[in-house]
Design a protein around this motif. Structure first.
Motif, mmCIF file in Angstrom:
data_model
loop_
_atom_site.group_PDB
_atom_site.id
_atom_site.type_symbol
_atom_site.label_atom_id
_atom_site.label_comp_id
_atom_site.label_asym_id
_atom_site.label_seq_id
_atom_site.Cartn_x
_atom_site.Cartn_y
_atom_site.Cartn_z
ATOM 1 N N LYS A 1 0.831 -1.194 0.000
ATOM 2 C CA LYS A 1 0.000 0.000 0.000
ATOM 3 C C LYS A 1 0.870 1.250 0.000
ATOM 4 O O LYS A 1 1.976 1.249 0.529
ATOM 5 C CB LYS A 1 -0.917 0.004 1.228
ATOM 6 N N THR B 1 2.387 4.829 1.044
ATOM 7 C CA THR B 1 2.647 5.378 2.378
ATOM 8 C C THR B 1 1.936 6.698 2.616
ATOM 9 O O THR B 1 1.939 7.201 3.739
ATOM 10 C CB THR B 1 4.154 5.588 2.551
ATOM 11 N N ARG B 2 1.316 7.285 1.577
ATOM 12 C CA ARG B 2 0.595 8.545 1.757
ATOM 13 C C ARG B 2 -0.721 8.466 1.001
ATOM 14 O O ARG B 2 -0.952 7.584 0.173
ATOM 15 C CB ARG B 2 1.419 9.728 1.239
ATOM 16 N N ARG B 3 -1.584 9.399 1.310
ATOM 17 C CA ARG B 3 -2.912 9.421 0.695
ATOM 18 C C ARG B 3 -2.795 9.862 -0.764
ATOM 19 O O ARG B 3 -2.131 10.848 -1.083
ATOM 20 C CB ARG B 3 -3.827 10.387 1.441
ATOM 21 N N LEU B 4 -3.433 9.090 -1.639
ATOM 22 C CA LEU B 4 -3.361 9.401 -3.058
ATOM 23 C C LEU B 4 -4.246 10.596 -3.382
ATOM 24 O O LEU B 4 -5.392 10.677 -2.940
ATOM 25 C CB LEU B 4 -3.795 8.190 -3.891
ATOM 26 N N GLU B 5 -3.704 11.515 -4.173
ATOM 27 C CA GLU B 5 -4.408 12.693 -4.622
ATOM 28 C C GLU B 5 -4.645 12.593 -6.126
ATOM 29 O O GLU B 5 -3.998 11.803 -6.816
ATOM 30 C CB GLU B 5 -3.599 13.956 -4.298
ATOM 31 N N ASP C 1 -1.918 11.936 -9.174
ATOM 32 C CA ASP C 1 -0.707 11.296 -8.657
ATOM 33 C C ASP C 1 -0.308 10.120 -9.548
ATOM 34 O O ASP C 1 -1.154 9.500 -10.206
ATOM 35 C CB ASP C 1 -0.934 10.807 -7.226
ATOM 36 N N GLU D 1 3.596 2.719 -4.823
ATOM 37 C CA GLU D 1 3.721 3.964 -4.074
ATOM 38 C C GLU D 1 3.166 5.127 -4.896
ATOM 39 O O GLU D 1 3.320 5.188 -6.117
ATOM 40 C CB GLU D 1 5.189 4.226 -3.711
#
Length: 335
Positions: A79, A81-85, A88, A96
């Motif tokens: 998954k 490591t940060r929220r997908l915008e 992206d 990632e």
């Protein structure tokens, strides 16, 4: 040696001295003698080479370049490591999420040429607000920017709303304390309502005539507002008809018809087809129901009508007498 020459003479240059008795030979003296270099060979190698170098008559064939071998690494897709915008780039190797400006993954270092792009659903794209962009060298809210224009529009709306509230309060006070103004407002509101939602008013004809009426049942009984009286005419000859004349022109919209005779509904005939002819030259056929109750019939092509001729084209079967009867006809027009 002594000066008189009694001693031994010195050894010549380059002559080796014999080691004294009992001395060990050195390492240099124990090595074998090196071969002497031929001076003619050395002179031949030092000579310059003359002439032009020529290529070989047969060149080796060109070899095709070997295919590039892509190095593979054992990377497990996990998954991000940060929220997908939106927009992206999702790495195809490790999964990632990366900013759109990156060319290589921030986690595994792989190229983002085959990366997937994050897209919003179509219904979210409809309600997505565009990011605010400011020209270079300007600050948010500065004069000429969108925020400044929005602030001016909001300020104008606030001023307009305040002005409307003040005007409404003043008009309310005048309406409450000044009767002539109140009467004018009420009349204008009523006139506007009649234009938006017009009402139908009953109209009465000035004259009613029927050349085919029976003597005991004249055509005036059609508009006497009584249900126990009726107009009747004989069948078999000319078509029964009634002529209604009005004092002025109206915009007719509907009629209320009471078919048959109230005292002998099944004995007299009831009209099944009525033909209405207007003074404008237009006409239409209506189909009444076989009922003694009042039925509303909508009319068409009834602009500026001052007279209507109602003609009985056909009647319902099963009557005892060769007559047709109508108890009441009411006309309605736009006010």
């Amino acid at each position: 040696g002594a000066a008189g020459g009694g001693g031994a003479p010195p050894p010549p240059p380059g002559a080796k001295m014999a080691p004294p008795p009992g001395a060990k030979p050195s390492a240099a003296e124990s090595e074998p003698a090196r071969p002497v270099t031929d001076p003619e060979l050395v002179a031949a190698l030092a000579l310059s080479v003359t002439g032009v170098a020529e290529a070989r008559p047969e060149e080796p064939p060109e070899l095709a370049p070997a295919p590039a071998v892509k190095k593979t690494r054992a990377i497990v897709r996990t998954k991000p490591t940060r929220r997908l915008e939106p927009d992206d780039l999702v790495c195809a190797v490790c999964g990632e999420g990366n900013a759109p400006t990156r060319n290589f993954c921030s986690r595994c270092g792989e190229s983002l040429a085959d990366a997937g792009v994050v897209r919003l659903a179509w219904w979210r794209r409809l309600f997505r607000r565009k990011p605010k962009r400011h020209p270079a060298g300007t600050r948010p809210g500065a004069k000429g920017t969108r925020e400044h224009r929005n602030w001016l529009a909001t300020l104008s709306l606030r001023r307009l709303r305040t002005s409307l509230v003040v005007v409404a309060v003043v008009l309310g006070l005048v309406y409450a304390v000044y009767p002539p103004f109140r009467a004018t407002v009420i009349d204008n509101v009523r006139a506007l309502y009649r234009k938006v939602a017009p009402t139908l008013d009953p109209i009465r004809p000035t004259t009613v005539s029927s050349p085919t009426a029976i003597a005991d049942h004249p055509p005036g009984m059609l508009v006497d507002t009584y249900d126990n009286t009726f107009w009747a005419a004989q069948l078999g000859g000319a078509r029964p008809k009634v002529v209604f004349t009005f004092g002025e022109s109206y915009l007719l919209r509907s009629i209320i018809l009471h078919s048959g005779a109230s005292e002998s509904f099944t004995e007299d005939g009831r009209p099944s087809i009525l033909r209405l002819t207007y003074n404008t030259g237009k006409s239409e056929n209506v189909l009444p129901q076989d009922s003694s109750r009042g039925q509303t019939i909508d009319l068409k092509n009834t602009t500026l009508v001052s007279s209507v001729t109602v003609e009985v084209v056909d009647t319902y079967s099963g009557t005892k007498r060769q007559t047709v009867a109508i108890s009441e006809v009411e006309f309605f027009a736009l006010k």
